[in-house]
Design a protein around this motif. Structure first.
Motif, PDB file in Angstrom:
ATOM      1  N   TRP A 139       0.832  -1.200   0.000  1.00 21.69           N
ATOM      2  CA  TRP A 139       0.000   0.000   0.000  1.00 21.69           C
ATOM      3  C   TRP A 139       0.869   1.255   0.000  1.00 21.69           C
ATOM      4  CZ3 TRP A 139      -4.978   0.215   3.446  1.00 21.69           C
ATOM      5  CH2 TRP A 139      -5.635   1.444   3.257  1.00 21.69           C
ATOM      6  N   LYS A 140       1.768   1.328   0.964  1.00 19.79           N
ATOM      7  CA  LYS A 140       2.662   2.476   1.104  1.00 19.79           C
ATOM      8  C   LYS A 140       3.931   2.011   1.790  1.00 19.79           C
ATOM      9  CE  LYS A 140       2.668   7.283   2.725  1.00 19.79           C
ATOM     10  NZ  LYS A 140       1.862   8.324   3.407  1.00 19.79           N
ATOM     11  N   ILE A 141       5.074   2.510   1.348  1.00 24.35           N
ATOM     12  CA  ILE A 141       6.341   2.060   1.928  1.00 24.35           C
ATOM     13  C   ILE A 141       6.481   2.577   3.356  1.00 24.35           C
ATOM     14  CG2 ILE A 141       8.853   2.198   1.774  1.00 24.35           C
ATOM     15  CD1 ILE A 141       8.562   2.363  -1.257  1.00 24.35           C
ATOM     16  N   ALA A 142       6.662   1.635   4.272  1.00 24.21           N
ATOM     17  CA  ALA A 142       6.971   1.962   5.665  1.00 24.21           C
ATOM     18  C   ALA A 142       8.472   1.753   5.838  1.00 24.21           C
ATOM     19  CB  ALA A 142       6.190   1.073   6.616  1.00 24.21           C
ATOM     20  N   PRO A 143       9.238   2.796   6.100  1.00 23.97           N
ATOM     21  CA  PRO A 143      10.699   2.652   6.161  1.00 23.97           C
ATOM     22  C   PRO A 143      11.143   1.600   7.178  1.00 23.97           C
ATOM     23  CG  PRO A 143      10.058   4.961   6.150  1.00 23.97           C
ATOM     24  CD  PRO A 143       8.793   4.172   6.334  1.00 23.97           C
TER      25      PRO A 143
END
Length: 294
Positions: free
Chosen positions: A73-77
């Motif tokens: 969904w979205k890059i989580a560092p």
């Protein structure tokens, strides 16, 4: 964060969700809509479907796993190791309103480059439920994690599960075999060989030769190969980490898979306690939810 929240373990091929109220799990659901199997749907649409009837406008959602990768969904560092357990809940990535992704962990050194997503949440739970100096997290890619009560120091990944699948399904070792059967003796024979060899690559073709020559039953090749690979993994990783034999190690996995690793570790003189992955994940995500609420 309110006492009502939703926890989601969102991997590549499936998704599991739990609804919590006041620390108790009210309901759980499963879906095959992993991040690589959205079939044209958006992650928002899948989330809405999976959590239908669970959410109001303010119900927070905590997610872990491949949902935070570049395929999700979205890059989580990633949090670099050593990483403090307290940082896990302090470094959340916002995917949508009241929807958060837990960061993965990474190691980036000349002698070790590694990443994990999802297992960090299980680690947080395992630390609370069955603390150990070394955690073993079997699966497609097995993680061996060195940690104390405060932080994760280091970890390695061993592709044992994937290698077993590839060798059995796509190599000469598994060509033309009948349906495979569980067999404790075949697993033990493979385990004994795996524990003693320093050169597993040189022993792999012997698995095929064994069933061609009749010393290994054709329906037990999977079991022998499993023992060989797990035995060698356990022997090499315990040599690397040198854990204290007086302290039990913790295996986080399904009972069947955990039992195989437990046999290997016992044969090497180590004690090992086991913890189911779902129990570890839920305990870990609960602690993050409570930390965020404070």
């Amino acid at each position: 964060m309110t006492s009502r929240y939703i926890a989601i373990d969102w991997g590549s091929t499936n998704l599991r969700a739990w609804l919590y109220q006041g620390g108790a799990c009210l309901e759980s659901r499963k879906s095959e809509a992993g991040v690589t199997r959205l079939n044209g749907r958006t992650p928002e649409a899948v989330l809405a479907e999976v959590t239908e009837g669970w959410r109001d406008e303010s119900t927070p959602v905590l997610m872990a796993g491949m949902v935070g990768s570049n395929a999700g969904w979205k890059i989580a560092p990633y949090l670099p190791c050593p990483a403090r357990f307290a940082e896990f809940g302090a470094q959340l990535t916002t995917a949508a309103e009241h929807v958060f992704i837990i960061p993965g962990l990474c190691v980036q050194r000349e002698d070790n480059r590694n990443v994990m997503r999802g297992e960090e949440t299980q680690l947080l739970g395992a630390r609370a439920l069955q603390p150990a100096p070394l955690y073993i997290m079997p699966g497609t890619h097995c993680k061996w994690v060195q940690a104390d009560n405060e932080q994760v120091h280091d970890f390695r990944t061993v592709m044992t599960g994937e290698l077993h699948h590839l060798l059995l399904k796509q190599s000469l070792i598994g060509a033309g075999l009948p349906e495979q059967q569980l067999n404790a003796d075949a697993f033990q024979a493979g385990l004994a060989q795996g524990l003693e060899t320093d050169a597993p690559l040189a022993r792999l073709f012997e698995v095929r030769a064994g069933h061609v020559l009749g010393s290994l039953a054709r329906e037990h090749v999977s079991e022998f190969l499993s023992g060989l690979l797990i035995g060698n993994e356990a022997a090499s990783m315990t040599r690397l980490w040198q854990p204290d034999r007086q302290q039990p190690l913790t295996i986080v996995a399904s009972p069947a898979l955990a039992g195989r690793y437990q046999q290997a570790l016992n044969a090497l003189g180590f004690q090992a306690q086991t913890l189911e992955g779902d129990a570890a994940f839920q305990a870990g995500i609960r602690s993050i939810a409570h930390a965020v609420a404070e």
